[in-house]
Design an enzyme around this catalytic site. Structure first.
Site, PDB file in Angstrom:
ATOM      1  N   ARG A  30       4.555  -9.719   2.599  1.00 20.54           N
ATOM      2  CA  ARG A  30       4.557 -10.976   1.847  1.00 20.54           C
ATOM      3  C   ARG A  30       4.014 -10.824   0.424  1.00 20.54           C
ATOM      4  O   ARG A  30       3.325 -11.713  -0.084  1.00 20.54           O
ATOM      5  CB  ARG A  30       3.746 -12.060   2.563  1.00 20.54           C
ATOM      6  CG  ARG A  30       4.406 -12.608   3.800  1.00 20.54           C
ATOM      7  CD  ARG A  30       5.492 -13.626   3.454  1.00 20.54           C
ATOM      8  NE  ARG A  30       6.055 -14.231   4.639  1.00 20.54           N
ATOM      9  CZ  ARG A  30       5.642 -15.383   5.167  1.00 20.54           C
ATOM     10  NH1 ARG A  30       4.718 -16.087   4.589  1.00 20.54           N
ATOM     11  NH2 ARG A  30       6.199 -15.839   6.261  1.00 20.54           N
ATOM     12  N   ARG A  34       4.095 -17.490  -2.544  1.00 24.09           N
ATOM     13  CA  ARG A  34       3.465 -18.624  -3.230  1.00 24.09           C
ATOM     14  C   ARG A  34       2.177 -18.324  -3.977  1.00 24.09           C
ATOM     15  O   ARG A  34       1.750 -19.103  -4.813  1.00 24.09           O
ATOM     16  CB  ARG A  34       3.201 -19.754  -2.227  1.00 24.09           C
ATOM     17  CG  ARG A  34       4.459 -20.533  -1.900  1.00 24.09           C
ATOM     18  CD  ARG A  34       4.226 -21.457  -0.732  1.00 24.09           C
ATOM     19  NE  ARG A  34       3.959 -20.670   0.470  1.00 24.09           N
ATOM     20  CZ  ARG A  34       3.886 -21.177   1.703  1.00 24.09           C
ATOM     21  NH1 ARG A  34       4.015 -22.469   1.889  1.00 24.09           N
ATOM     22  NH2 ARG A  34       3.673 -20.396   2.731  1.00 24.09           N
ATOM     23  N   ARG A  43      10.776 -20.726  -7.363  1.00 23.60           N
ATOM     24  CA  ARG A  43      10.895 -21.514  -6.129  1.00 23.60           C
ATOM     25  C   ARG A  43      11.154 -22.991  -6.455  1.00 23.60           C
ATOM     26  O   ARG A  43      11.940 -23.650  -5.774  1.00 23.60           O
ATOM     27  CB  ARG A  43       9.591 -21.349  -5.337  1.00 23.60           C
ATOM     28  CG  ARG A  43       9.469 -22.143  -4.067  1.00 23.60           C
ATOM     29  CD  ARG A  43      10.276 -21.510  -2.969  1.00 23.60           C
ATOM     30  NE  ARG A  43      10.167 -22.303  -1.743  1.00 23.60           N
ATOM     31  CZ  ARG A  43      10.843 -23.417  -1.507  1.00 23.60           C
ATOM     32  NH1 ARG A  43      11.677 -23.886  -2.419  1.00 23.60           N
ATOM     33  NH2 ARG A  43      10.703 -24.069  -0.387  1.00 23.60           N
ATOM     34  N   ASP A  80      14.164 -13.730   4.871  1.00 21.55           N
ATOM     35  CA  ASP A  80      13.335 -14.171   5.990  1.00 21.55           C
ATOM     36  C   ASP A  80      13.945 -13.688   7.296  1.00 21.55           C
ATOM     37  O   ASP A  80      15.156 -13.450   7.365  1.00 21.55           O
ATOM     38  CB  ASP A  80      13.214 -15.703   6.008  1.00 21.55           C
ATOM     39  CG  ASP A  80      12.020 -16.142   6.846  1.00 21.55           C
ATOM     40  OD1 ASP A  80      10.909 -16.212   6.304  1.00 21.55           O
ATOM     41  OD2 ASP A  80      12.199 -16.383   8.064  1.00 21.55           O
ATOM     42  N   TYR A 156      11.078 -18.248  17.856  1.00 21.38           N
ATOM     43  CA  TYR A 156      11.412 -19.383  16.973  1.00 21.38           C
ATOM     44  C   TYR A 156      12.673 -20.099  17.467  1.00 21.38           C
ATOM     45  O   TYR A 156      12.775 -21.321  17.383  1.00 21.38           O
ATOM     46  CB  TYR A 156      11.596 -18.895  15.534  1.00 21.38           C
ATOM     47  CG  TYR A 156      10.285 -18.425  14.928  1.00 21.38           C
ATOM     48  CD1 TYR A 156       9.403 -19.330  14.349  1.00 21.38           C
ATOM     49  CD2 TYR A 156       9.915 -17.087  14.977  1.00 21.38           C
ATOM     50  CE1 TYR A 156       8.187 -18.914  13.829  1.00 21.38           C
ATOM     51  CE2 TYR A 156       8.704 -16.657  14.464  1.00 21.38           C
ATOM     52  CZ  TYR A 156       7.842 -17.573  13.886  1.00 21.38           C
ATOM     53  OH  TYR A 156       6.633 -17.158  13.389  1.00 21.38           O
TER      54      TYR A 156
END
Ligand code: CP3
Length: 347
Positions: A30, A34, A43, A80, A156
């Protein structure tokens, strides 16, 4: 291990080929995201998170940001793990502040509706991103492609998003072996196609993220983590010999050694809880990657430096890639990453 890469010039490929180095290569899971103001800027203009993943120009730019800012030894494709269920036809959305939301798959009809064959075609924008990054990277920087491991992606898909107790996915796996095996089989097929297409486009290493490997008992771990990963590694070996594979069986603990032996990976990503003496022992089996606590990167200063030095002291004698034990957190001050690189590179 991969003999050809011992002669490679890129530090990350050398480590994966089994070569120790006084200054280990470093990248961070990562590393794009952000915590970086330049990421937040792109973004903000990109629409949804998945729109960003499917915009080759913007996704390539975001992939390159941490490489430019910190001179990392590797770039990891910005994408992702959930693009695979999206491409198989499941409804996937990322809601602001909520994380991923999926239309749950919980029965045979849901599994049969998933199409693993057209995945590489539908994910063409992701491979266009890989091509752009490959063309822009400095000579000594390695491009890493990735996918989620079938077990982690299935969590998920069955839960319909993130979960605290994994009640639904474990329930399905224990209750209906046939349906769950059919889901995992489709994921193995789709994941192989997805990784090979990334390699075709220029990925030099692939990492398989098994974020939820640590929540299964031994028998289920063998069946749902080890066996699918072993099949994926074998297919990559067969079709793309010379491309090293890193496995990240997060939380696997006492199962880690068997995971390495059975899957045949070239490098293992270790989470924060793995003791350094154990990590050093694993270096006789494959290259080791890890395992600084991401919270220490949020804190920075002396506590981070001390912990980074003990990792370096324990692992630089063998094949080693410096990384975190999990991804960079959004609260991380960017200057702490710069401080970490200075410590690792002895500057
Ligand atoms: O490492 C990198 O820099 C490459 C990009 C990358 C992302 N996700 C970007 C991302 C990688 C390798 C992943 C893998 C991933 N995605 C995993 C496995 C690794 C891990 O962290 O355990 C998992 C479980 C996912 C699924 C996922 N994606 C979740 C649960 C979330 C929401 C939580 C969050 O942090 O927001 C995401 C979203 C996501 N993936 C973001 C990024 C940068 C944040 C979305 C945003 O910027 O709005």
């Amino acid at each position: 291990m991969n003999d050809t890469s011992v002669h490679a010039t890129k530090p990350l490929l050398r480590a994966l080929g089994g070569a120790p180095s006084e200054t280990p290569p470093i990248w961070l899971m990562r590393q794009a995201g952000r915590y970086l103001p330049e990421y937040r800027e792109i973004r903000a203009d990109a629409g949804s998170f998945l729109d960003l993943c499917y915009d080759p120009q913007k996704a390539a730019e975001v992939t390159l940001q941490p490489v430019r800012r910190y001179a990392m030894d590797a770039a990891i494709l910005f994408s992702d793990i959930l693009v695979v269920p999206d491409a198989m036809g499941q409804d996937v959305a990322f809601r602001e502040g909520e994380g991923p939301v999926l239309e749950p798959v919980r029965d045979a009809a849901g599994v049969e509706a998933l199409d693993p064959i057209g995945v590489a075609e539908r994910l063409a924008p992701v491979y266009a991103t890989v091509e752009r990054v490959a063309a822009a990277l400095p000579d000594d920087v390695t491009l890493i492609g990735f996918a989620g491991a079938p077990w982690t992606v299935a969590t998920y898909m069955v839960e319909g998003g993130s979960s605290k107790d994994f009640r639904e996915v474990k329930g399905l796996a224990y209750r209906d072996d046939g349906v769950f095996a059919a889901l995992v089989d489709r994921l193995v097929t789709a994941t192989i196609a997805h990784l090979l297409a990334q390699i075709d486009a220029g990925a030099e290493v692939v990492q398989i993220f098994d974020t939820w490997a640590g929540i299964l008992p031994e028998t289920a771990f063998e069946r749902w983590c080890v066996q699918p990963t072993k099949a994926i590694v074998a297919a990559v070996r067969d079709k793309a010999p010379g491309v090293p594979v890193i496995g990240f069986p997060r939380g696997a603990g006492f199962n880690t050694e068997r995971y390495i032996a059975e899957t045949g990976i070239d490098g293992v990503g270790l989470d924060t809880a793995v003791p350094l003496a154990v990590a050093a022992r694993l270096q006789t089996r494959c290259a080791v990657q890890g395992n600084l606590d991401p919270i220490l990167l949020v804190e920075g200063g002396a506590p981070m430096e001390t912990a980074a030095r003990s990792i370096l002291g324990a692992l630089t004698g063998g094949p080693f890639i410096f990384n975190l034990g999990h991804g960079v957190l959004p609260q991380t001050p960017p200057e702490h990453v710069a401080q970490l690189l200075q410590v690792v590179r002895g500057e």
